[in-house]
Structure formats: C-alpha cells, structure tokens
Design a protein around this motif. Sequence first.
Motif, PDB file in Angstrom:
ATOM      1  N   SER A  13     -68.821  50.323  58.045  1.00 48.15           N
ATOM      2  CA  SER A  13     -68.098  50.892  59.180  1.00 48.15           C
ATOM      3  C   SER A  13     -68.641  50.448  60.536  1.00 48.15           C
ATOM      4  O   SER A  13     -68.016  50.689  61.560  1.00 48.15           O
ATOM      5  N   SER A  14     -69.816  49.789  60.544  1.00 52.24           N
ATOM      6  CA  SER A  14     -70.320  49.358  61.855  1.00 52.24           C
ATOM      7  C   SER A  14     -71.140  48.070  61.750  1.00 52.24           C
ATOM      8  O   SER A  14     -72.033  47.947  60.909  1.00 52.24           O
ATOM      9  N   TYR A  15     -70.838  47.142  62.638  1.00 50.50           N
ATOM     10  CA  TYR A  15     -71.566  45.870  62.674  1.00 50.50           C
ATOM     11  C   TYR A  15     -73.035  46.065  63.041  1.00 50.50           C
ATOM     12  O   TYR A  15     -73.869  45.207  62.787  1.00 50.50           O
ATOM     13  N   SER A  16     -73.355  47.222  63.607  1.00 54.97           N
ATOM     14  CA  SER A  16     -74.750  47.457  64.000  1.00 54.97           C
ATOM     15  C   SER A  16     -75.658  47.707  62.782  1.00 54.97           C
ATOM     16  O   SER A  16     -76.877  47.655  62.900  1.00 54.97           O
ATOM     17  N   GLU A  17     -75.073  47.945  61.605  1.00 58.83           N
ATOM     18  CA  GLU A  17     -75.879  48.234  60.409  1.00 58.83           C
ATOM     19  C   GLU A  17     -76.336  46.932  59.733  1.00 58.83           C
ATOM     20  O   GLU A  17     -75.910  46.617  58.617  1.00 58.83           O
ATOM     21  N   THR A  18     -77.208  46.208  60.413  1.00 60.00           N
ATOM     22  CA  THR A  18     -77.587  44.867  59.942  1.00 60.00           C
ATOM     23  C   THR A  18     -78.166  44.878  58.518  1.00 60.00           C
ATOM     24  O   THR A  18     -77.808  44.029  57.688  1.00 60.00           O
ATOM     25  N   GLU A  19     -79.047  45.850  58.234  1.00 59.45           N
ATOM     26  CA  GLU A  19     -79.672  45.879  56.911  1.00 59.45           C
ATOM     27  C   GLU A  19     -78.637  46.103  55.808  1.00 59.45           C
ATOM     28  O   GLU A  19     -78.654  45.453  54.762  1.00 59.45           O
ATOM     29  N   LYS A  20     -77.703  47.014  56.099  1.00 57.83           N
ATOM     30  CA  LYS A  20     -76.642  47.311  55.124  1.00 57.83           C
ATOM     31  C   LYS A  20     -75.750  46.075  54.912  1.00 57.83           C
ATOM     32  O   LYS A  20     -75.337  45.772  53.796  1.00 57.83           O
ATOM     33  N   ILE A  21     -75.478  45.361  55.985  1.00 59.11           N
ATOM     34  CA  ILE A  21     -74.629  44.163  55.887  1.00 59.11           C
ATOM     35  C   ILE A  21     -75.355  43.093  55.060  1.00 59.11           C
ATOM     36  O   ILE A  21     -74.785  42.491  54.150  1.00 59.11           O
ATOM     37  N   SER A  22     -76.638  42.887  55.391  1.00 60.40           N
ATOM     38  CA  SER A  22     -77.426  41.869  54.694  1.00 60.40           C
ATOM     39  C   SER A  22     -77.539  42.202  53.196  1.00 60.40           C
ATOM     40  O   SER A  22     -77.329  41.339  52.332  1.00 60.40           O
ATOM     41  N   ASP A  23     -77.822  43.472  52.876  1.00 59.41           N
ATOM     42  CA  ASP A  23     -77.907  43.895  51.466  1.00 59.41           C
ATOM     43  C   ASP A  23     -76.558  43.786  50.772  1.00 59.41           C
ATOM     44  O   ASP A  23     -76.465  43.388  49.605  1.00 59.41           O
ATOM     45  N   GLY A  24     -75.512  44.173  51.506  1.00 60.08           N
ATOM     46  CA  GLY A  24     -74.167  44.125  50.936  1.00 60.08           C
ATOM     47  C   GLY A  24     -73.757  42.701  50.590  1.00 60.08           C
ATOM     48  O   GLY A  24     -73.191  42.432  49.519  1.00 60.08           O
ATOM     49  N   ALA A  25     -74.055  41.765  51.499  1.00 63.61           N
ATOM     50  CA  ALA A  25     -73.697  40.358  51.255  1.00 63.61           C
ATOM     51  C   ALA A  25     -74.442  39.827  50.035  1.00 63.61           C
ATOM     52  O   ALA A  25     -73.891  39.087  49.213  1.00 63.61           O
ATOM     53  N   LYS A  26     -75.703  40.242  49.906  1.00 60.10           N
ATOM     54  CA  LYS A  26     -76.509  39.818  48.755  1.00 60.10           C
ATOM     55  C   LYS A  26     -75.893  40.359  47.455  1.00 60.10           C
ATOM     56  O   LYS A  26     -75.734  39.633  46.464  1.00 60.10           O
ATOM     57  N   LYS A  27     -75.515  41.635  47.501  1.00 58.86           N
ATOM     58  CA  LYS A  27     -74.926  42.281  46.334  1.00 58.86           C
ATOM     59  C   LYS A  27     -73.628  41.568  45.908  1.00 58.86           C
ATOM     60  O   LYS A  27     -73.373  41.330  44.729  1.00 58.86           O
ATOM     61  N   LEU A  28     -72.830  41.213  46.911  1.00 54.25           N
ATOM     62  CA  LEU A  28     -71.563  40.533  46.621  1.00 54.25           C
ATOM     63  C   LEU A  28     -71.800  39.156  46.003  1.00 54.25           C
ATOM     64  O   LEU A  28     -71.134  38.761  45.044  1.00 54.25           O
ATOM     65  N   LEU A  29     -72.776  38.437  46.560  1.00 55.36           N
ATOM     66  CA  LEU A  29     -73.067  37.103  46.030  1.00 55.36           C
ATOM     67  C   LEU A  29     -73.508  37.194  44.566  1.00 55.36           C
ATOM     68  O   LEU A  29     -73.012  36.453  43.708  1.00 55.36           O
ATOM     69  N   GLU A  30     -74.415  38.133  44.307  1.00 54.10           N
ATOM     70  CA  GLU A  30     -74.906  38.341  42.925  1.00 54.10           C
ATOM     71  C   GLU A  30     -73.752  38.629  41.977  1.00 54.10           C
ATOM     72  O   GLU A  30     -73.682  38.080  40.877  1.00 54.10           O
ATOM     73  N   ARG A  31     -72.850  39.498  42.431  1.00 53.90           N
ATOM     74  CA  ARG A  31     -71.730  39.931  41.589  1.00 53.90           C
ATOM     75  C   ARG A  31     -70.773  38.769  41.281  1.00 53.90           C
ATOM     76  O   ARG A  31     -70.347  38.578  40.147  1.00 53.90           O
ATOM     77  N   ILE A 266     -66.939  26.687  44.974  1.00 56.20           N
ATOM     78  CA  ILE A 266     -67.235  27.367  46.250  1.00 56.20           C
ATOM     79  C   ILE A 266     -67.159  28.886  46.103  1.00 56.20           C
ATOM     80  O   ILE A 266     -66.252  29.413  45.454  1.00 56.20           O
ATOM     81  N   ILE A 267     -68.135  29.536  46.707  1.00 59.09           N
ATOM     82  CA  ILE A 267     -68.091  31.000  46.829  1.00 59.09           C
ATOM     83  C   ILE A 267     -67.822  31.303  48.300  1.00 59.09           C
ATOM     84  O   ILE A 267     -68.490  30.761  49.188  1.00 59.09           O
ATOM     85  N   TYR A 268     -66.823  32.137  48.537  1.00 60.16           N
ATOM     86  CA  TYR A 268     -66.463  32.513  49.909  1.00 60.16           C
ATOM     87  C   TYR A 268     -66.935  33.938  50.177  1.00 60.16           C
ATOM     88  O   TYR A 268     -66.668  34.847  49.377  1.00 60.16           O
ATOM     89  N   ILE A 269     -67.642  34.103  51.285  1.00 59.33           N
ATOM     90  CA  ILE A 269     -68.039  35.452  51.709  1.00 59.33           C
ATOM     91  C   ILE A 269     -67.569  35.618  53.160  1.00 59.33           C
ATOM     92  O   ILE A 269     -67.937  34.821  54.029  1.00 59.33           O
ATOM     93  N   SER A 270     -66.706  36.596  53.391  1.00 58.01           N
ATOM     94  CA  SER A 270     -66.142  36.781  54.739  1.00 58.01           C
ATOM     95  C   SER A 270     -66.587  38.106  55.324  1.00 58.01           C
ATOM     96  O   SER A 270     -66.487  39.150  54.665  1.00 58.01           O
ATOM     97  N   PHE A 271     -67.051  38.035  56.542  1.00 53.01           N
ATOM     98  CA  PHE A 271     -67.548  39.212  57.258  1.00 53.01           C
ATOM     99  C   PHE A 271     -66.445  39.688  58.209  1.00 53.01           C
ATOM    100  O   PHE A 271     -66.230  39.072  59.258  1.00 53.01           O
ATOM    101  N   ALA A 272     -65.743  40.738  57.812  1.00 53.51           N
ATOM    102  CA  ALA A 272     -64.676  41.284  58.661  1.00 53.51           C
ATOM    103  C   ALA A 272     -65.297  42.377  59.524  1.00 53.51           C
ATOM    104  O   ALA A 272     -65.063  43.579  59.336  1.00 53.51           O
ATOM    105  N   LEU A 273     -66.120  41.933  60.432  1.00 56.99           N
ATOM    106  CA  LEU A 273     -66.930  42.813  61.283  1.00 56.99           C
ATOM    107  C   LEU A 273     -66.960  42.195  62.676  1.00 56.99           C
ATOM    108  O   LEU A 273     -66.842  40.976  62.802  1.00 56.99           O
TER     109      LEU A 273
END
Length: 347
Positions: A13-31, A266-273
């Motif tokens: 819900s907020s671009y200011s949550e850098t740690e959550k974004i970084s962890d989330g992107a990692k989780k998505l890549l793993e998945r 290719i793996i695509y990861i998009s940041f809609a933030l």
Amino acid sequence: MTLLKNVYFIPISSYSETEKISDGAKKLLERVIKDEGITLEKNIPLKVHFGEKGNLTFIKSDNYQGIIDYLKENGKEPFFIETNVLYRGDRTNRKNHVRLALKHGFTQIPIIIADGEIGEEYEEIEIGMKNLDKCKIAKQISNQKQMIVLSHFKGHIGAGFGGAIKQLGMGCAARGGKLEQHANTVPIINPLQCKKCKKCIESCPSEAINIGLFSRIKKQKCIGCAACISVCPHRSIKINWIGSISRKFYERMAEYAYAAQKNKEIIYISFALNITKNCDCEGHRMKPFVRDLGIFASTDPVAIDMACLDKLSKREDRAVFIRGRYILNYSQSIGLGNKEYNLIEIK
Ligand code: SF4
Ligand code: SF4
C-alpha cells in the motif's frame, strides 16, 4: 486451448515500505522460479531503468536488494543491464550513464550498458513481421539466454503506460532501434542552434548530413542510426516527434519487444508503485497520481502488463493508461503473450 500463464501479485500500500517491497520482490522471484521450473544460469542480467537526472520517482535500487540477495545466496552473479537513450542527456553515452546510475544508488552489483559507448553495438534479430523484418537489439542483451526484467509500471507520455512490454521494446533496443520505433526515423537539425562544427558529419555512416547555408539531413540516405544526435555538442539535432505517436509506434514497440525476448527465458517483475503520469525519463520532480498497487511477477510480458492495468480502478485507468491498451491487443496478435492470465495473490 491456450494454457494461461500465472501472474503472481503481492499488494503493497505504500512505496515508502522499502523492506516490505524488497522482501516481496524476493518472494515473487522465488515463487516464479519454483512454479515455472526455471534453472537460472550463473550470470544473470537484471534489466532496470536508472532514472533520468532530476527524476525522483524511479524505482530505487534498495527495492531490488531482496532479489539481489536471493540470487547471490543461490550462487548467482547478477548484474544491472541497461541501454543508452535516444535523446541528449546524462544517459546518452556509457560513461555518463554509469556515473548517473551510481549516483542514483545502483551500487550493489556491476553495471553493463548493453549497446556500447553511444548505442552503436547491436545485433539485428530477425522477426519478419508486419512493420519490421529485423530489430536492432543491444548486443549484450541479444547475447543473453536469460534475463530478469524489472519494470516500473507508470504512465508514459507517448505509450500511454510503461511496463514490461515497453521495458523490452524500447528498453532493450540500441539507439537506432529506439529511433526506428518512432514513425519519423529521420532526425532534424535546428538551424538556430547549429554551430556548424561538423562533428555530426564525421559520425554519420551514410553521408546523409549537409551542413551549410541550409543544413539538413537527407531522408533518402539516413539509415536512422541516431549517432548524430548523440555526438552533437550543441544539442541541435533532434528527433522529429511530430506524428510519431501512432498505431505504428505501438506496433513497432511490440515487435521490438518480441525481438528482445526471442529465444530467451525471462522473468518479469513489475513494481506498480510510485505511479506517475509520465515516465522515469522525465528529468524533473513528479508526484504519484494514483495509489500504490503492489508488485507483480510472471513469465508473460503481456499478461503482467494487463494485470497491472486490471488492478486500476476505471477512473484511474481512464486518466491516462487507456491510450496504451492497443499495444496489448497487437502484442497478443503477434504471439508475444496473452492478455488472459491466472492471478495468484500472495500474502
Ligand atoms: S554536430 Fe551539431 S552543431 Fe555541429 S554541425 Fe552538426 S548539427 Fe551543427
Ligand atoms: S541518424 Fe545516422 S544515418 Fe541518419 S543522419 Fe544521423 S548519423 Fe547519419
């Protein structure tokens, strides 16, 4: 029956949550790696956008830390990869481009500018499509077997929106390829700015430039390589944008996207933030104009762009993005991907 691709989504819900974004992107890549059965090579390029000088809303490199950590923990050697831009600025040549990237915080892993010093290094990838037979893809991108394409989903002055397809089509093309995607491929000389130094003549591979009383570029001879734009010290050679945003522009960008991903995994990861009305090439302060949505991941560039658009409300969509929907239809028609998808939300 077409097998629908998965699009994975983590709401944020907020671009200011850098740690959550970084962890989330990692989780998505793993998945994605696990579900799609992908085995990554040792050297893995992360296609990014470093943000134009003065732009403050590009996706900051801290948000990619989780992805970088995951790759390193698994014995991989990731590196950032990007191409030079078409217009004159701090990302026109390799040296300045790398300097700006470092200043913008992209310091965690090595940086490769994939199309050489000024966009002159490319491979012609054959596609044989309606508008283009071949596409000029940056050499060090054409060489890759795999890539992780990290996109900032946001509006774009010409394309309506920018996401995975734009990051492939425009973002992986060498400078001449970027020019080719616009309808008017011949640049123009501004006689009021031209100091007649003739540097452009030296750089032109096809003797297309006349500097004199009536300086001009000969349409019949110009091959659209864009070298003159990058060497002119007085910024007096410009792209003729008039009439360049048309269906042909969208179609060419989709065809370039097709060429960029051809024969690659290719793996695509998009940041809609941090979603701004215009793109990260705008070198000035902009404010996000719709709410933050989250992060998406997929192996289908059309599905992931569609999923980002689908998360917008009708009002938000109408605001700017709707103009770009034609590219999704055309991309699907040429086999770049599918607009339909299975959405898997991860908490
Ligand atoms: S490089 Fe630029 S300033 Fe020099 S002659 Fe060419 S257009 Fe004019
Ligand atoms: S775009 Fe290339 S071919 Fe055309 S005038 Fe400029 S340098 Fe010459």
